[in-house]
Design an enzyme around this catalytic site. Structure first.
Site, PDB file in Angstrom:
ATOM      1  N   ASP A 196       0.823  -1.235   0.112  1.00  0.00           N
ATOM      2  CA  ASP A 196      -0.034  -0.159  -0.079  1.00  0.00           C
ATOM      3  C   ASP A 196       0.950   1.263   0.113  1.00  0.00           C
ATOM      4  O   ASP A 196       0.532   2.290  -0.657  1.00  0.00           O
ATOM      5  CB  ASP A 196      -0.939  -0.041   1.203  1.00  0.00           C
ATOM      6  CG  ASP A 196      -0.245  -0.108   2.505  1.00  0.00           C
ATOM      7  OD1 ASP A 196       0.806  -0.705   2.665  1.00  0.00           O
ATOM      8  OD2 ASP A 196      -0.560   0.349   3.446  1.00  0.00           O
ATOM      9  N   ARG A 212       5.496   4.054   5.671  1.00  0.00           N
ATOM     10  CA  ARG A 212       5.434   4.093   7.194  1.00  0.00           C
ATOM     11  C   ARG A 212       5.374   2.656   7.559  1.00  0.00           C
ATOM     12  O   ARG A 212       5.659   1.586   6.765  1.00  0.00           O
ATOM     13  CB  ARG A 212       3.753   4.769   7.534  1.00  0.00           C
ATOM     14  CG  ARG A 212       2.522   3.734   6.734  1.00  0.00           C
ATOM     15  CD  ARG A 212       1.311   4.194   7.131  1.00  0.00           C
ATOM     16  NE  ARG A 212       0.319   3.704   6.586  1.00  0.00           N
ATOM     17  CZ  ARG A 212      -0.621   4.146   5.828  1.00  0.00           C
ATOM     18  NH1 ARG A 212      -0.820   5.631   5.691  1.00  0.00           N
ATOM     19  NH2 ARG A 212      -1.890   3.439   5.086  1.00  0.00           N
ATOM     20  N   ASP A 213       4.961   2.326   9.000  1.00  0.00           N
ATOM     21  CA  ASP A 213       4.942   0.977   9.336  1.00  0.00           C
ATOM     22  C   ASP A 213       3.800   0.135   8.878  1.00  0.00           C
ATOM     23  O   ASP A 213       2.959  -0.010   9.480  1.00  0.00           O
ATOM     24  CB  ASP A 213       4.657   1.045  10.956  1.00  0.00           C
ATOM     25  CG  ASP A 213       3.784   2.006  11.618  1.00  0.00           C
ATOM     26  OD1 ASP A 213       3.020   2.611  10.778  1.00  0.00           O
ATOM     27  OD2 ASP A 213       3.415   1.814  12.920  1.00  0.00           O
ATOM     28  N   GLU A 214       3.729  -0.153   7.599  1.00  0.00           N
ATOM     29  CA  GLU A 214       2.643  -1.063   6.905  1.00  0.00           C
ATOM     30  C   GLU A 214       3.085  -1.674   6.143  1.00  0.00           C
ATOM     31  O   GLU A 214       3.562  -2.895   5.953  1.00  0.00           O
ATOM     32  CB  GLU A 214       1.507   0.036   6.504  1.00  0.00           C
ATOM     33  CG  GLU A 214       0.365  -0.543   6.274  1.00  0.00           C
ATOM     34  CD  GLU A 214      -1.149   0.013   6.560  1.00  0.00           C
ATOM     35  OE1 GLU A 214      -1.105   1.295   7.076  1.00  0.00           O
ATOM     36  OE2 GLU A 214      -2.194  -0.442   6.461  1.00  0.00           O
ATOM     37  N   ASP A 217      -6.299  -2.462  -2.910  1.00  0.00           N
ATOM     38  CA  ASP A 217      -5.445  -1.603  -3.531  1.00  0.00           C
ATOM     39  C   ASP A 217      -5.111  -2.337  -4.756  1.00  0.00           C
ATOM     40  O   ASP A 217      -5.053  -1.685  -6.010  1.00  0.00           O
ATOM     41  CB  ASP A 217      -4.509  -1.003  -2.836  1.00  0.00           C
ATOM     42  CG  ASP A 217      -4.491  -0.457  -1.439  1.00  0.00           C
ATOM     43  OD1 ASP A 217      -5.660  -1.051  -0.814  1.00  0.00           O
ATOM     44  OD2 ASP A 217      -4.041   0.476  -0.962  1.00  0.00           O
ATOM     45  N   TRP A 261     -11.843  -6.179  -1.100  1.00  0.00           N
ATOM     46  CA  TRP A 261     -10.577  -6.646  -0.871  1.00  0.00           C
ATOM     47  C   TRP A 261     -10.504  -8.104  -1.249  1.00  0.00           C
ATOM     48  O   TRP A 261      -9.579  -8.226  -1.737  1.00  0.00           O
ATOM     49  CB  TRP A 261     -10.248  -6.000   0.587  1.00  0.00           C
ATOM     50  CG  TRP A 261      -9.683  -4.813   0.754  1.00  0.00           C
ATOM     51  CD1 TRP A 261      -8.302  -4.434   0.930  1.00  0.00           C
ATOM     52  CD2 TRP A 261     -10.315  -3.646   0.442  1.00  0.00           C
ATOM     53  NE1 TRP A 261      -8.213  -3.119   1.062  1.00  0.00           N
ATOM     54  CE2 TRP A 261      -9.498  -2.485   0.892  1.00  0.00           C
ATOM     55  CE3 TRP A 261     -11.688  -3.188   0.053  1.00  0.00           C
ATOM     56  CZ2 TRP A 261      -9.756  -1.103   0.607  1.00  0.00           C
ATOM     57  CZ3 TRP A 261     -12.052  -1.854  -0.121  1.00  0.00           C
ATOM     58  CH2 TRP A 261     -11.060  -0.949   0.128  1.00  0.00           C
ATOM     59  N   GLU A 306      -2.455   9.159  -0.650  1.00  0.00           N
ATOM     60  CA  GLU A 306      -3.391   8.026  -0.260  1.00  0.00           C
ATOM     61  C   GLU A 306      -4.852   8.816  -0.025  1.00  0.00           C
ATOM     62  O   GLU A 306      -5.585   8.161  -0.303  1.00  0.00           O
ATOM     63  CB  GLU A 306      -2.807   7.636   1.130  1.00  0.00           C
ATOM     64  CG  GLU A 306      -3.875   6.983   1.792  1.00  0.00           C
ATOM     65  CD  GLU A 306      -3.203   6.319   3.243  1.00  0.00           C
ATOM     66  OE1 GLU A 306      -2.339   6.906   3.874  1.00  0.00           O
ATOM     67  OE2 GLU A 306      -3.568   5.252   3.639  1.00  0.00           O
ATOM     68  N   HIS A 356       0.768   6.157  -2.466  1.00  0.00           N
ATOM     69  CA  HIS A 356      -0.350   5.156  -2.537  1.00  0.00           C
ATOM     70  C   HIS A 356      -0.760   5.046  -3.904  1.00  0.00           C
ATOM     71  O   HIS A 356      -1.421   6.011  -4.285  1.00  0.00           O
ATOM     72  CB  HIS A 356      -1.214   5.513  -1.458  1.00  0.00           C
ATOM     73  CG  HIS A 356      -1.498   4.821  -0.356  1.00  0.00           C
ATOM     74  ND1 HIS A 356      -0.751   4.637   0.755  1.00  0.00           N
ATOM     75  CD2 HIS A 356      -2.680   3.937  -0.026  1.00  0.00           C
ATOM     76  CE1 HIS A 356      -1.183   3.792   1.455  1.00  0.00           C
ATOM     77  NE2 HIS A 356      -2.299   3.221   1.257  1.00  0.00           N
TER      78      HIS A 356
HETATM   79  C1  RAM Z   1      -4.923   1.230   4.941  1.00  0.00           C
HETATM   80  C2  RAM Z   1      -3.893   0.780   3.740  1.00  0.00           C
HETATM   81  C3  RAM Z   1      -4.586   0.280   2.516  1.00  0.00           C
HETATM   82  C4  RAM Z   1      -5.884   0.091   2.626  1.00  0.00           C
HETATM   83  C5  RAM Z   1      -6.544  -0.339   3.945  1.00  0.00           C
HETATM   84  C6  RAM Z   1      -7.817  -0.697   4.096  1.00  0.00           C
HETATM   85  O1  RAM Z   1      -4.242   1.285   6.004  1.00  0.00           O
HETATM   86  O2  RAM Z   1      -2.998   1.803   3.570  1.00  0.00           O
HETATM   87  O3  RAM Z   1      -4.411   1.566   1.427  1.00  0.00           O
HETATM   88  O4  RAM Z   1      -6.497  -0.731   1.605  1.00  0.00           O
HETATM   89  O5  RAM Z   1      -6.057   0.648   5.074  1.00  0.00           O
END
Ligand code: RAM
Length: 969
Positions: free
Chosen positions: A542, A546-548, A555, A610, A814, A835
């Site tokens: 995504d 960041r911490d993700e 996406d 998703w 994003e 994003h």
């Molecule tokens: C966010 C992500 C992503 C999204 C979800 C639902 O944290 O960055 O883009 O698909 O949530």
């Protein structure tokens, strides 16, 4: 750093272009390509095996082969081919296809040709070439030779043992302090006494490994072996190291860091997931290494050097911290020159152990599905050859400026938001600690903005050894998403060359170009490509900062088709779809992201739209590359998914269950989850029916066609009103309904009109989130509202794509309102500047503006349908009046370049050999259309099909054409 050399196709295409006199008043309009009158033979090139150039160590026993064709002649096609696969380069040169000689096979197939020769066994090296017969039956010359090699196909092929170090550290317990243990170095020595014919090393790790042989790094892939659910399955890679083997003593070494296996992953730390809730150890506690070097001597004898208990291991080495998300620390005072060369003194090193010898470590693992006890000790994974493009350092970027917001704090601006690392150049006293932090934006006062990184420390440090010649350093086990690099602790004042941005991502070859008369939207295209590059990093993440950095499915499904326009992502998705299927939940749902180390949000683990990525992504790969194998490979899994969807919605209506991400990040309008779910249920059923047909699964096709019709009937019943209005009156609702084809024919115009009216009522602005934005422009164009689509596309008003660009974006944000020049940052806790989801509009840019699309799967037949928005003298910004775009499809390069000048319309088209295209040429009448200055009847390889309102429909064969017509303004 070397960049791939221009594709030969580009060079040839460039040769075909020559200048036109520029049209007065068309700002910066590019010259249109002129057709080639030069005849040329058919030329097969760009040979690929499983979508990759010369892959090593593959494990598909019937790998798919492909090539492209070039010709300077119009209307050229392949009428037959012959393919040779040989077990040596010499045999191939002698035209001996000892593994496979197809003989002359009639047909036009150039991709997805499954190997059908002698059975391929472990280690086999294959050399191949192809020749093609043209339309007149003349054979081409043989292509350049290409290769692939087989990996280790059976468990018994591996003599290597999974090795590790004795790990007595207690499991980390604190969420407040980071735990960043150093990587380990491993090494062994061996002798090679005879001339070497071939040497290949196969390697994997639980963690990330980097191999070294005799002082050289092996290969250039990063973050190997890649991310999978290591508890079940790990990838391995193969490298040809023939040229690195020395006569006599040799040393093989490896650095092994934690990577995704036991390091920090995603927002685990932020929300307290994983063992002990510390955000790390998702797959296990202690990294491990597997390496097997196989030497084949000229005399036919063999030698294997395999990881085992005689290897030595140490943590006393310069890399003190190495975490993907947190960063890397390198203490150059601890460097061990020669550790990867023979003769190094390993006094003080420990002896490696079998990974299993660390025994069992049990811990309570927490995530949104609750607490459960898990095993963190070594579990042997199944091995699979890596099938994707590796992550590499792709490009270097020099900073455009340096700022000093506070004395001694220097900020380097790369001018572009990227993913990767910074290389540091420094000279100073021993022990000096230089720190690098990374950010995508700056605060108004010039400070680095790091709030949006959340718990990603994203900090690297280098401690100097004090080399009077100066030192350079680049980390190897971390990456960041950034445009700005902050340096502190630098000895003296750095020059602009102290920092170099190193762009890193999965090496998906870039495939397109796009420019138009609106520079803001040209920039947007570049931003989208950059954002894709930053996020196609092992999995489609995504965001990179960041911490993700998780493989979010929503996406990915929205964006998959757009992605295919920017880069060759076939191998990338091939790899990731295995991760997706592996992560499928026991009930048949696909999770929200893949790999799926932790449940998030609802304990159900999936959200509508998703979860459907498990169907949509393979579908888009099938469409773009004609790939039916990805369908077959995941067919059982996809069927399980639809069965899950049916069980969950027995009335075939949408339900609100699981994670309700819905039309994520929409502004102003909320589309209920049940509605979104109904639309996606229907969409998945529809795509399944089409894919079933593609693989000849007739019964399934009938079942899913009926399912689609049934879900659609409920949808109509529940939502569609006689005038076409929906009971859920949001832009996204109409966009989805029209996109999936859920309106009865009679209601479609009413629905499209209502959608346009709603945009109007919203002051001409979108109100769509992730789900509604992708189909919005395509459905407007498909339903008679192309002008409106064009206006939304070029808007600079919030929310819009142009708004980001005029507010300084170099990547796709994003949120529509991630930042404004006036108001600063929106909600830093979830505000990425990289994003790709909203970047999905590039699909429309290619299909509906440039007008490049496939007609059926895989661009065998092409659609060229330029979409000039109406010239409207008053409109600001001025409607797009020229476009120049190209796309390197699986069949070869397609180009569409058009220009509207008053009532005159010019279109230059290139389509590759062995394809045909239907051209929809804006024209008010047939008379007056010319091609290359001749009337249509005299144009070579052009067939007039019919007039439609406002356009002529033509069919062309391969080649380059230049049409001129008189069209409505
Ligand atoms: C966010 C992500 C992503 C999204 C979800 C639902 O944290 O960055 O883009 O698909 O949530």
């Amino acid at each position: 750093m070397p960049r791939r050399s221009p594709h030969p196709a580009c060079a040839l295409a460039a040769l075909l272009l020559f200048l036109l006199v520029p049209v007065a008043g068309a700002p910066a309009a590019r010259p249109l390509p002129r057709p080639s009158r030069k005849a040329g033979p058919l030329h097969p090139l760009d040979l690929r095996c499983e979508y990759r150039a010369d892959p090593l160590g593959i494990d598909k026993t019937a790998p798919r082969l492909s090539w492209k064709l070039e010709s300077g002649r119009r209307g050229e096609r392949q009428t037959a081919y012959r393919l040779l696969v040989a077990s040596s380069r010499e045999k191939l040169a002698r035209e001996e296809g000892d593994l496979w000689d197809t003989g002359k096979v009639a047909g036009d197939q150039t991709s997805g040709l499954a190997y059908g020769g002698r059975p391929l066994t472990s280690r086999t090296a294959c050399f191949w070439k192809v020749r093609a017969w043209d339309a007149k039956g003349e054979p081409s010359a043989w292509s350049e030779p290409a290769t692939w090699s087989m990996g280790l196909l059976k468990r018994e092929d591996w003599q290597a043992e999974w090795i590790s170090y004795r790990d007595e550290a207690p499991l980390h317990k604190s969420r407040d302090a980071l735990y960043l243990p150093p990587p380990r170095l491993y090494r062994t020595e061996f002798r090679a006494e005879k001339p070497v014919r071939r040497a290949v090393v196969y390697a994997s790790a639980l963690g990330i490994y980097e191999l070294h042989l005799n002082g050289k790094r092996v290969g250039d892939a990063l973050f190997t072996p890649g991310w999978s659910d290591y508890r079940r399955r790990a990838y391995y890679n193969a490298y040809d190291v023939t040229s690195l083997i020395a006569g006599g003593a040799n040393a093989l070494g490896a650095v092994v860091a934690e990577g995704w296996y036991s390091g920090y992953v995603g927002y685990g730390l932020l929300v307290g997931y994983g063992p002990n809730r510390v955000g790390r150890y998702f797959y296990g506690k202690t990294p491990a290494l597997l390496a097997q070097l196989e030497i084949e001597y000229a005399d036919g004898s063999r030698q294997t050097v395999a990881s085992g208990r005689e290897w030595k291991v140490t943590d006393r080495q310069p890399i003190r911290e190495a975490d993907i998300i947190m960063g890397e620390t390198h203490d150059a005072r601890l460097e061990l020159p020669g550790w990867d060369r023979p003769g190094f003194d390993t006094a003080g090193w420990a002896t490696a152990i079998r990974a299993a010898e660390n025994g069992s470590t049990r811990a309570v693992y927490s995530d949104s599905a609750g607490d459960r006890e898990v095993e963190l000790g070594f579990v042997e994974p199944r091995l699979q050859a890596y099938s994707g493009p590796p992550i590499r350092s792709i490009e270097e970027i020099k900073p455009v400026r340096m700022l000093e917001p506070q004395p001694g704090t220097y900020i380097f601006d790369l001018g572009q938001n990227i993913s990767g690392v910074a290389r540091l150049k420094v000279k100073g006293p021993v022990g000096t600690r230089v720190q690098l932090r990374f950010g995508e934006m700056l605060h108004q006062d010039g400070r680095l903005m790091t709030e949006n990184l959340r718990r990603a420390r994203a900090t690297d440090a280098y401690i100097l050894r004090g080399d009077p010649e100066g030192e350079t350093w680049q980390p190897r086990f971390t990456y960041h998403g950034f445009q700005y690099v902050e340096l502190t602790g630098y000895p003296g004042k750095p020059g602009l060359d102290a920092v170099t941005g190193i762009v890193q991502h999965s090496d998906t070859p870039l495939a397109s170009s796009f420019e138009c008369s609106d520079p803001v939207m040209t920039r947007f295209y570049q931003n989208a490509v950059w954002t894709q590059r930053a996020n196609f990093f092992e999995v489609p993440t995504d965001c990179p900062q960041r911490d993700e950095r998780l493989g979010w499915m929503g996406d990915a499904q929205i964006y998959a088709r757009a992605a295919t326009y920017h880069a060759d992502v076939a191998a990338f998705f091939t790899k990731w779809m295995d991760d997706v299927t592996e992560a499928q939940l026991p009930n048949g749902a696909y999770p929200d992201y893949a790999p799926y180390p932790m449940f998030h949000g609802s304990a159900a683990g999936y959200g509508t739209a998703w979860t459907d990525a498990g169907i949509i992504c393979p579908y888009e790969i099938y469409r773009a590359y004609g790939d039916t194998e990805i369908i077959r490979r995941h067919w059982y899994s996809m069927k399980r998914f639809l069965a899950f969807r049916k069980r969950r919605s027995p009335t075939l209506r949408g339900v609100a269950a699981g994670n309700g991400w819905g039309d994520w990040l929409a502004v102003g309008q909320n589309t209920p989850i049940e509605f979104v779910d109904a639309a996606y249920f229907a969409y998945s059923a529809k795509l399944m029916a089409e894919m079933a047909e593609a693989i000849g699964a007739e019964a399934d096709a009938a079942e899913y066609r009926k399912l689609f019709a049934d879900v659609r009937a409920r949808f109509t019943e529940d939502y569609v009103q006689p005038d076409g209005r929906l009971k859920v009156d949001t832009q996204t609702a109409y966009a989805l309904g029209l996109w999936v084809g859920l309106f009865p024919e009679a209601q479609r115009p009413g629905a499209a009109a209502r959608l346009a009216e709603m945009v109007g009522a919203n002051n001409g602005r979108m109100a769509t989130g992730f789900l509604g934005t992708r189909p919005l422009l395509p459905v407007l164009t498909a339903n008679g509202q192309h002008e409106l689509a064009g206006r939304l596309f070029q808007s600079r008003e919030f929310p819009s794509w142009g708004y980001e660009v005029v507010n300084g974006a170099t990547s796709v944000w994003e949120r529509w309102n991630s930042y404004t020049k006036e108001g600063g940052f929106h909600n830093p806790s979830m505000n990425s500047f990289s994003h790709y989801a909203f970047g999905a509009v590039t699909e429309w840019m290619f299909q509906s503006l440039a007008g490049i699309d496939t007609d059926g799967p895989g661009y065998r037949r092409i659609i060229i349908r330029p979409g000039p928005p109406a010239a409207d003298a008053g409109r600001k910004p001025e409607p797009v009046h020229w476009v120049k775009a190209s796309y390197d499809s699986i069949q070869g390069k397609i180009a569409s370049e058009w220009r509207r000048d008053g009532g005159k319309f010019e279109l230059a088209v290139t389509v590759p050999a062995n394809t045909t295209a239907t051209v929809y040429l804006p024209a008010s009448r047939r008379a007056g259309i010319t091609e290359g200055g001749r009337s249509l009847d005299r144009a070579e390889a052009v067939r007039f099909l019919r007039m439609e309102p406002g356009r002529a429909v033509l069919e062309i064969g391969s080649g380059t054409y230049r049409f001129v017509s008189q069209a409505e303004k």
